[in-house]
Design a protein around this motif. Structure first.
Motif, PDB file in Angstrom:
ATOM      1  N   GLY A 101       0.324   6.085  -5.368  1.00 32.55           N
ATOM      2  CA  GLY A 101       0.620   5.602  -6.708  1.00 32.55           C
ATOM      3  C   GLY A 101       1.367   6.628  -7.547  1.00 32.55           C
ATOM      4  O   GLY A 101       1.849   6.304  -8.632  1.00 32.55           O
TER       5      GLY A 101
ATOM      6  N   SER B 297       0.855  -1.190   0.000  1.00 27.97           N
ATOM      7  CA  SER B 297       0.000   0.000   0.000  1.00 27.97           C
ATOM      8  C   SER B 297       0.889   1.236   0.000  1.00 27.97           C
ATOM      9  O   SER B 297       2.010   1.215   0.521  1.00 27.97           O
ATOM     10  CB  SER B 297      -0.934   0.006   1.211  1.00 27.97           C
ATOM     11  OG  SER B 297      -0.197  -0.012   2.416  1.00 27.97           O
TER      12      SER B 297
ATOM     13  N   THR C 121       2.347  -3.087  -6.511  1.00 30.51           N
ATOM     14  CA  THR C 121       1.679  -1.797  -6.644  1.00 30.51           C
ATOM     15  C   THR C 121       2.502  -0.909  -7.568  1.00 30.51           C
ATOM     16  O   THR C 121       3.734  -0.840  -7.439  1.00 30.51           O
ATOM     17  CB  THR C 121       1.476  -1.127  -5.268  1.00 30.51           C
ATOM     18  OG1 THR C 121       0.689   0.049  -5.429  1.00 30.51           O
ATOM     19  CG2 THR C 121       2.806  -0.744  -4.617  1.00 30.51           C
TER      20      THR C 121
END
Lengths: 109, 120
Positions: B10, B7, B114
């Protein structure tokens, strides 16, 4: 990368495909080799560790070997679901680094 | 069944610090049989090891990233974290967290990854 792999390999269903991983005495020649499989759009998955050991759930058509400063991954009885990128990896004692091969894309014709 | 989940933002601006957390579920993070690692993959390219951290917090960064990497472990939260400073567009990658099995000398369980983009 200090570990060299062919960029691509291919075969028809049922064939045997072999992928090479060329290194040196400071990595493959003196440390264990690991192989990872990366299916399209997914995270890598452990395929082979300690040159030729398979984690639970990995089919026995995948096998690994080592000779000198090179390692190989063989896929026997190639299946369509084996289409993926394959990476070798090893610890390099000279670089003090975990080195990962350039990757080989396997295509099932 | 052990699962790992990355997590974090981005999108990170150039020269800033990238910060990611990996949450481990299904088991303790305190076993001495495992380290916890980060690997990245630029879009369409190969894998690069960033570094690993022990359950006690001792870090083992890749020499090529050592000056910019900080890793830590929070056993109470079963999380471990990565900070990469002074990022550039070359740091744009999918970042994976993974468990390093010390007996097997391999990353045996991986997060889904991610994507972090460095752009202004």
């Amino acid at each position: 990368s200090v570990l060299t792999q062919p960029p691509s390999a291919s075969g028809t269903p049922g064939q045997r495909v072999t992928i090479s991983c060329s290194g040196s005495s400071s990595n493959v020649g003196s440390n264990t080799v690991t192989w990872y499989q990366q299916l399209p759009g997914t995270a890598p998955k452990l395929l082979i560790y300690s040159y030729n050991q398979r984690p639970a759930g990995v089919p026995d058509r995948f096998s690994g070997s080592k000779s000198g400063t090179s390692a190989s991954l063989a896929i026997s009885g190639l299946q369509s679901e084996d289409e993926a990128d394959y990476y070798c990896a090893s610890w390099d004692v000279s670089l003090n680094d975990y080195v990962i091969g350039t990757g080989t894309q396997v295509t099932v014709l | 069944q052990l699962q790992l989940q990355e997590s974090g933002p981005g999108l990170v601006k150039p020269s800033e610090t990238l910060s990611l957390t990996c949450t481990v579920s299904g088991d303790s993070i305190s076993s001495s049989n495992y380290f916890w690692g980060w690997i990245r993959q630029p879009p369409g390219m190969g894998l690069e090891w960033i570094g690993s951290v022990s359950h006690s917090g001792k870090s083992y960064p890749s020499p090529s990233l050592r000056s910019r990497v900080t890793m830590s472990v929070d056993a109470s939260k079963t999380q471990f974290s990565l900070r990469l400073s002074s990022v550039t567009a070359a740091d744009t990658s999918i970042y994976y967290c993974a468990r390093r099995n010390l007996n097997w000398k391999a990353f045996d369980i991986w997060g889904q990854g991610t994507l972090v983009t460095v752009s202004s």
